[in-house]
Design an enzyme around this catalytic site. Structure first.
Site, mmCIF file in Angstrom:
data_model
loop_
_atom_site.group_PDB
_atom_site.id
_atom_site.type_symbol
_atom_site.label_atom_id
_atom_site.label_comp_id
_atom_site.label_asym_id
_atom_site.label_seq_id
_atom_site.Cartn_x
_atom_site.Cartn_y
_atom_site.Cartn_z
ATOM 1 N N GLY A 107 -51.263 105.211 -133.995
ATOM 2 C CA GLY A 107 -52.097 105.841 -134.635
ATOM 3 C C GLY A 107 -53.318 106.399 -133.979
ATOM 4 O O GLY A 107 -53.570 105.851 -132.983
ATOM 5 N N GLU A 108 -53.985 107.165 -134.759
ATOM 6 C CA GLU A 108 -55.352 107.422 -134.116
ATOM 7 C C GLU A 108 -56.580 107.003 -135.139
ATOM 8 O O GLU A 108 -56.522 107.534 -136.369
ATOM 9 C CB GLU A 108 -55.284 109.320 -134.094
ATOM 10 C CG GLU A 108 -56.919 109.754 -134.050
ATOM 11 C CD GLU A 108 -57.666 109.153 -132.954
ATOM 12 O OE1 GLU A 108 -57.105 109.121 -131.703
ATOM 13 O OE2 GLU A 108 -58.636 108.720 -133.027
ATOM 14 N N CYS A 139 -48.172 109.112 -135.695
ATOM 15 C CA CYS A 139 -49.556 109.647 -135.420
ATOM 16 C C CYS A 139 -49.475 111.080 -135.619
ATOM 17 O O CYS A 139 -48.474 111.614 -134.969
ATOM 18 C CB CYS A 139 -49.904 109.257 -133.901
ATOM 19 S SG CYS A 139 -51.616 109.876 -133.379
ATOM 20 N N CYS A 184 -49.865 113.779 -128.703
ATOM 21 C CA CYS A 184 -50.062 113.615 -127.361
ATOM 22 C C CYS A 184 -48.450 113.670 -126.540
ATOM 23 O O CYS A 184 -47.814 112.920 -126.833
ATOM 24 C CB CYS A 184 -50.700 112.388 -126.720
ATOM 25 S SG CYS A 184 -52.368 112.471 -127.301
ATOM 26 N N SER A 238 -59.826 102.858 -129.428
ATOM 27 C CA SER A 238 -59.637 103.792 -128.649
ATOM 28 C C SER A 238 -59.284 104.863 -129.477
ATOM 29 O O SER A 238 -58.607 105.171 -130.647
ATOM 30 C CB SER A 238 -58.274 103.530 -127.970
ATOM 31 O OG SER A 238 -57.806 104.696 -127.096
ATOM 32 N N CYS A 283 -46.808 110.241 -125.354
ATOM 33 C CA CYS A 283 -46.657 109.121 -126.166
ATOM 34 C C CYS A 283 -45.650 109.065 -127.192
ATOM 35 O O CYS A 283 -45.184 109.950 -127.885
ATOM 36 C CB CYS A 283 -48.153 109.132 -126.912
ATOM 37 S SG CYS A 283 -48.062 107.793 -128.203
ATOM 38 N N CYS A 314 -53.032 94.084 -130.023
ATOM 39 C CA CYS A 314 -53.203 95.319 -130.060
ATOM 40 C C CYS A 314 -52.799 95.907 -131.390
ATOM 41 O O CYS A 314 -51.564 95.701 -131.770
ATOM 42 C CB CYS A 314 -52.288 95.981 -129.050
ATOM 43 S SG CYS A 314 -52.402 97.779 -129.008
ATOM 44 N N SER A 333 -59.535 108.373 -124.789
ATOM 45 C CA SER A 333 -58.215 108.688 -124.104
ATOM 46 C C SER A 333 -58.669 110.080 -123.596
ATOM 47 O O SER A 333 -58.289 111.050 -124.378
ATOM 48 C CB SER A 333 -56.952 108.804 -125.372
ATOM 49 O OG SER A 333 -56.914 107.351 -125.513
ATOM 50 N N LEU A 334 -58.906 110.211 -122.346
ATOM 51 C CA LEU A 334 -59.166 111.681 -121.842
ATOM 52 C C LEU A 334 -58.104 112.441 -121.130
ATOM 53 O O LEU A 334 -57.801 113.417 -121.579
ATOM 54 C CB LEU A 334 -60.491 111.207 -120.677
ATOM 55 C CG LEU A 334 -61.246 112.606 -120.496
ATOM 56 C CD1 LEU A 334 -62.161 113.251 -121.546
ATOM 57 C CD2 LEU A 334 -62.134 112.256 -119.412
ATOM 58 N N HIS A 335 -57.429 111.822 -120.282
ATOM 59 C CA HIS A 335 -56.168 112.254 -119.756
ATOM 60 C C HIS A 335 -56.283 113.576 -118.867
ATOM 61 O O HIS A 335 -55.350 113.967 -118.037
ATOM 62 C CB HIS A 335 -55.128 112.388 -120.615
ATOM 63 C CG HIS A 335 -55.129 110.953 -121.575
ATOM 64 N ND1 HIS A 335 -54.867 109.956 -120.833
ATOM 65 C CD2 HIS A 335 -54.889 110.844 -122.736
ATOM 66 C CE1 HIS A 335 -54.823 108.884 -121.702
ATOM 67 N NE2 HIS A 335 -54.716 109.499 -122.900
ATOM 68 N N GLU A 371 -45.732 98.582 -135.532
ATOM 69 C CA GLU A 371 -45.393 97.580 -134.442
ATOM 70 C C GLU A 371 -46.977 97.051 -133.961
ATOM 71 O O GLU A 371 -47.939 97.804 -134.162
ATOM 72 C CB GLU A 371 -44.873 98.270 -133.162
ATOM 73 C CG GLU A 371 -43.462 98.374 -133.467
ATOM 74 C CD GLU A 371 -42.714 98.959 -132.126
ATOM 75 O OE1 GLU A 371 -41.650 98.233 -132.150
ATOM 76 O OE2 GLU A 371 -42.966 99.572 -131.615
ATOM 77 N N CYS A 395 -48.833 100.226 -123.650
ATOM 78 C CA CYS A 395 -49.609 101.394 -124.153
ATOM 79 C C CYS A 395 -48.677 102.464 -124.255
ATOM 80 O O CYS A 395 -47.842 102.810 -123.280
ATOM 81 C CB CYS A 395 -50.566 102.038 -123.182
ATOM 82 S SG CYS A 395 -51.980 100.829 -122.838
HETATM 83 N N1 SAH Z 1 -54.585 107.092 -130.511
HETATM 84 C C1 SAH Z 1 -55.522 106.324 -129.792
HETATM 85 C C2 SAH Z 1 -55.191 104.866 -130.027
HETATM 86 C C3 SAH Z 1 -53.582 104.454 -129.413
HETATM 87 S S1 SAH Z 1 -52.765 104.868 -127.936
HETATM 88 C C4 SAH Z 1 -55.664 106.983 -128.664
HETATM 89 O O1 SAH Z 1 -54.866 107.728 -128.096
HETATM 90 O O2 SAH Z 1 -56.680 106.823 -127.863
HETATM 91 C C5 SAH Z 1 -53.358 103.617 -126.814
HETATM 92 C C6 SAH Z 1 -53.728 104.383 -125.262
HETATM 93 O O3 SAH Z 1 -52.428 104.461 -124.725
HETATM 94 C C7 SAH Z 1 -54.392 105.591 -125.238
HETATM 95 O O4 SAH Z 1 -55.134 105.747 -124.216
HETATM 96 C C8 SAH Z 1 -53.091 106.483 -125.025
HETATM 97 O O5 SAH Z 1 -53.069 107.887 -124.467
HETATM 98 C C9 SAH Z 1 -52.155 105.680 -124.197
HETATM 99 N N2 SAH Z 1 -50.732 106.112 -123.928
HETATM 100 C C10 SAH Z 1 -49.885 106.951 -124.891
HETATM 101 N N3 SAH Z 1 -48.847 106.905 -124.162
HETATM 102 C C11 SAH Z 1 -48.618 106.390 -123.019
HETATM 103 C C12 SAH Z 1 -47.735 106.059 -121.961
HETATM 104 N N4 SAH Z 1 -46.651 106.587 -122.420
HETATM 105 N N5 SAH Z 1 -48.117 105.416 -121.101
HETATM 106 C C13 SAH Z 1 -49.296 105.094 -120.785
HETATM 107 N N6 SAH Z 1 -50.407 105.113 -121.788
HETATM 108 C C14 SAH Z 1 -49.857 105.887 -122.836
HETATM 109 FE FE1 SF4 Z 2 -51.711 109.551 -131.179
HETATM 110 FE FE2 SF4 Z 2 -52.959 108.136 -129.569
HETATM 111 FE FE3 SF4 Z 2 -50.319 108.432 -129.384
HETATM 112 FE FE4 SF4 Z 2 -51.973 110.474 -128.835
HETATM 113 S S1 SF4 Z 2 -51.766 108.663 -127.432
HETATM 114 S S2 SF4 Z 2 -50.049 110.668 -129.929
HETATM 115 S S3 SF4 Z 2 -53.447 109.927 -130.150
HETATM 116 S S4 SF4 Z 2 -51.300 107.402 -130.528
#
Ligand code: SAH
Ligand code: SF4
Length: 345
Positions: free
Chosen positions: A158-159, A106, A110, A190, A113, A99, A213-215, A85, A335
């Protein structure tokens, strides 16, 4: 399009050098979707290119558009049956952003996600990454959408730093003045924090924006939410980022998705402030708080008032903190919502 393949195909049939200029202008600037639309090309050239160097390596399965016309999500088929997508967004009347995905699924996993829930099928080839931008340029032309698509974020499925070579090759194609011609400063990548690749990226692409992506800012919590933290814990990530800041002197973005009762408490804000301070270069650090987009996971979004309090806390420590607008939510294209569900296909 694989530019090298197209150039080789032209050479094979003994075409003069200017032919490639005609082809690349038609494909990248005019966004033609078929070689048959390029009137300056002789018929045998169109045929040879169509066979040996197709314009797009992906084909459209479907496109969903939000009613306000500011977000579009496409499901694309890959040649081996895989699917990805990609999203087109119009954050302001004159600006278009896409995007892009870098992998099918991936492996990081996380917990919040949707892409992470899929697991990893495979990395995308460089051409499959940059062709997502080409797909949207063609789509905009076909649908009569005004403006130019000149911003790209690697925030789809993906990462990106788990397939660095492919991502680096796709970035070179996007930046190349003779191909996509997108300014490096208009591109953001990212990562969930693959420390060694942050070093490579700072050296190879000092002008491309980096988002991390710290979180969470304690190892205990971050390892739970972002399993990448087990391989590259916060101290290691911090070292890589300090080097990155020294090398590039560029703004650095942090993403922090607010999860109710998990990482949005006062002590979480304090941990974030302390960790960011440890990086130095405070004026270069920018935190993007992301409102959690509902996925098929047990997490819940933070209440608005708590989100505001979190933002104010971190801002009062001297950091720039914004709350990211969530374009694309109504079509599952915001996202973290990108996932190829069998039932959606
Ligand atoms: N894999 C990479 C890039 C893709 S994700 C990464 O993790 O950085 C893009 C962003 O969306 C990341 O910051 C991710 O943590 C965030 N994200 C993932 N799931 C989400 C969700 N359910 N709600 C909001 N942001 C989310
Ligand atoms: Fe992969 Fe980024 Fe989703 Fe984490 S947030 S599972 S690294 S796509």
């Amino acid at each position: 399009m694989d530019a090298a393949k197209a150039q080789a195909a032209l050479k094979d049939i003994g075409q003069p050098a200017y032919r490639w200029d005609q082809v690349r202008k038609a494909v990248f600037d005019q966004a033609v979707s078929s070689y048959d639309m390029v009137a300056v090309l002789p018929a045998e050239v169109r045929k040879a290119l169509g066979e040996k160097a197709p314009i797009l390596s992906l084909t459209e399965r479907r496109v969903d558009a939000s009613p306000d016309g500011r977000a579009y999500k496409a499901l694309l088929d890959l040649p081996d049956g895989g699917k990805v997508e990609t999203v087109l967004l119009r954050p302001s009347p004159t600006r278009w952003t896409t995007c892009v995905s870098s992998q099918v699924g991936c492996a990081v996993g996380c917990t919040f996600c949707a892409s992470g829930l899929m697991g990893l099928t495979r990395d995308l080839a460089p051409e499959e990454i940059s062709d997502q931008v080409l797909f949207w340029r063609q789509y905009m032309k076909r649908m009569g959408l005004d403006g130019r698509l000149d911003n790209v974020v690697y925030m789809g499925m993906g990462e990106p730093f788990a397939c660095y070579e492919q991502v680096a090759a796709s970035l070179k194609t996007l930046i190349d003045q003779k191909l996509f011609g997108i300014g490096a400063r208009h591109i953001s990548v990212s990562t969930s924090g693959v420390a060694p690749r942050i070093d490579d990226f700072g050296r190879d692409f000092p002008q491309v924006n980096l988002a991390v992506s710290l979180h969470a800012a304690t190892d205990e919590l971050r390892s739970r939410l972002v399993p990448m933290n087990k391989a590259y814990p916060l101290a290691k990530l911090g070292e890589a980022l300090k080097n990155y800041l020294t090398l590039t002197n560029r703004k650095l973005f942090f993403e922090y998705v607010l999860l109710k009762g998990e990482n949005d408490r006062p002590q979480d804000a304090q941990a974030l402030i302390a960790w960011l301070k440890g990086l130095g270069s405070l004026s270069l650090l920018h935190v993007n708080l992301i409102v959690f987009n509902q996925t098929d996971t047990p997490h819940r979004p933070t209440d608005e008032s708590d989100a505001r309090r979190f933002q104010e806390r971190v801002m009062s420590a001297g950091f720039k903190v914004t709350v990211r607008q969530n374009l694309g939510r109504d079509i599952g294209g915001a996202c973290g919502q990108l996932v190829v569900l069998e039932k959606a296909v």
